[in-house]
Write a protein that holds these residues in place. Structure first.
Motif, PDB file in Angstrom:
ATOM      1  N   ARG A 136       0.825  -1.210   0.000  1.00  0.00           N
ATOM      2  CA  ARG A 136       0.000   0.000   0.000  1.00  0.00           C
ATOM      3  C   ARG A 136       0.857   1.256   0.000  1.00  0.00           C
ATOM      4  NH1 ARG A 136      -5.202   1.436   3.849  1.00  0.00           N
ATOM      5  NH2 ARG A 136      -5.352   3.620   3.259  1.00  0.00           N
ATOM      6  N   ALA A 137       1.930   1.254   0.779  1.00  0.00           N
ATOM      7  CA  ALA A 137       2.809   2.425   0.813  1.00  0.00           C
ATOM      8  C   ALA A 137       3.426   2.685  -0.556  1.00  0.00           C
ATOM      9  CB  ALA A 137       3.907   2.218   1.859  1.00  0.00           C
ATOM     10  N   ALA A 161       2.178   1.753  -3.445  1.00  0.00           N
ATOM     11  CA  ALA A 161       1.116   2.182  -4.355  1.00  0.00           C
ATOM     12  C   ALA A 161       0.783   3.656  -4.147  1.00  0.00           C
ATOM     13  CB  ALA A 161      -0.130   1.317  -4.143  1.00  0.00           C
ATOM     14  N   GLU A 162       0.699   4.082  -2.888  1.00  0.00           N
ATOM     15  CA  GLU A 162       0.404   5.487  -2.609  1.00  0.00           C
ATOM     16  C   GLU A 162       1.536   6.395  -3.093  1.00  0.00           C
ATOM     17  OE1 GLU A 162      -0.302   5.564   1.553  1.00  0.00           O
ATOM     18  OE2 GLU A 162      -2.396   4.924   1.381  1.00  0.00           O
ATOM     19  N   ARG A 163       2.774   5.928  -2.957  1.00  0.00           N
ATOM     20  CA  ARG A 163       3.896   6.732  -3.439  1.00  0.00           C
ATOM     21  C   ARG A 163       3.862   6.836  -4.961  1.00  0.00           C
ATOM     22  NH1 ARG A 163       9.787   5.381  -1.187  1.00  0.00           N
ATOM     23  NH2 ARG A 163       8.656   6.065   0.692  1.00  0.00           N
ATOM     24  N   VAL A 169       1.160   6.711  -6.859  1.00  0.00           N
ATOM     25  CA  VAL A 169       0.078   7.639  -7.216  1.00  0.00           C
ATOM     26  C   VAL A 169       0.508   9.076  -7.015  1.00  0.00           C
ATOM     27  CG1 VAL A 169      -2.228   8.411  -6.570  1.00  0.00           C
ATOM     28  CG2 VAL A 169      -1.764   5.972  -6.782  1.00  0.00           C
ATOM     29  N   ALA A 170       1.198   9.341  -5.898  1.00  0.00           N
ATOM     30  CA  ALA A 170       1.664  10.705  -5.632  1.00  0.00           C
ATOM     31  C   ALA A 170       2.675  11.156  -6.686  1.00  0.00           C
ATOM     32  CB  ALA A 170       2.284  10.786  -4.237  1.00  0.00           C
TER      33      ALA A 170
END
Length: 272
Positions: free
Chosen positions: A249-250, A252-254, A256-257
């Motif tokens: 998840r970390a 994936a969020e990075r 996306v950012a």
């Protein structure tokens, strides 16, 4: 293997309730609270799950009473229950040494499960699924917005009582698999992993039991291949699953950012 599959599924189903209601510390305290009951039952020569259940009920009652004191609160009550329960178990074991290995109460001894253990786990799994089917919306509503639940004319103590009963019963049922100390890992980790991956509690109820079953099966097989304790291996696999989900998840969020920042940069570059 049958007991491991049932225990993993039960822990996952009830673990969703633990995560939604933020009762992880209470669950850890309760796992320790069952230890003296198991030791006392072994000393008296009666059913160990029965002794663990009696101890759990008694210490839950003490925790509820302490939690009602305004200057204390549920966190203090859980802390008292954790330390007192484990200390009482150690005291009983020291004054009346047992012919059996007390370590099996702490980390489990899945190869010694009986037909009665399997039947108890299966019945509790059916009960937990039935509770979710009949009262799932009440459990979720009271978990995420207790004040709103009370304002709607309903009593929060009812879902709280049901939740505590399910958690206590699950702790007792999975004791033969992961013991009194490691039980919290199998209950909390699969549900917490599911919450990292999905947001809807209905999908959590699907994913958490699957993760619990997978943790149990892989942990049991690893214990056979590596010649290590099954309870510890199962708990470790569940923890590793949570770690892997958090890392995924970390990342994936990075990603996306980073894509968002790149998109804004390209727009700014094209803007006169």
């Amino acid at each position: 293997m049958v007991e491991v599959v049932l225990a993993g599924a039960l822990a996952g189903v009830v673990g969703v309730l633990v995560v939604l209601r933020e009762r992880a510390f209470f669950t850890m305290s309760l796992t320790h609270a069952t230890f003296p009951g198991a030791v006392a039952a072994a000393i008296l020569g009666v059913s160990i799950p029965l002794g663990a259940a009696v101890a759990a009920v008694a210490l839950v009652a003490v925790a509820v009473a302490i939690g009602r004191i305004r200057s204390q609160g549920p966190a203090v009550a859980s802390g008292v229950m954790l330390t007192a329960g484990f200390a009482l178990g150690a005291f009983l074991q020291s004054v009346a040494p047992l012919a059996i290995d007390v370590e099996s109460f702490l980390v489990g001894q899945v190869l010694a499960v009986t037909g009665a253990d399997i039947a108890l786990t299966a019945v509790l799994l059916a009960v937990a699924l039935g509770v979710w089917a009949l009262a799932g919306r009440h459990l979720v509503f009271s978990s995420v917005d207790e004040e709103g639940y009370r304002s709607a004319g309903m009593r929060p103590w009812a879902p709280e009582a049901v939740s505590l009963a399910l958690i206590a019963a699950t702790v007792v049922a999975i004791m033969p698999v992961v013991g009194a100390i490691l039980g919290v890992a199998l209950i909390v980790a699969p549900a917490a992993t599911a919450r990292l991956l999905v947001r809807d509690y209905r999908w959590m109820l699907v994913l958490a039991p699957l993760i619990g079953i997978g943790s149990g099966v892989l942990g049991l097989l690893a214990s056979r291949w590596l010649d290590v304790a099954a309870g510890g291996a199962i708990a470790l696999v569940a923890a590793l699953a949570y770690g892997a989900a958090w890392l995924a998840r970390a990342l994936a969020e990075r990603g996306v950012a980073a894509r968002g920042a790149a998109g804004r940069g390209s727009i700014e570059a094209r803007t006169p």
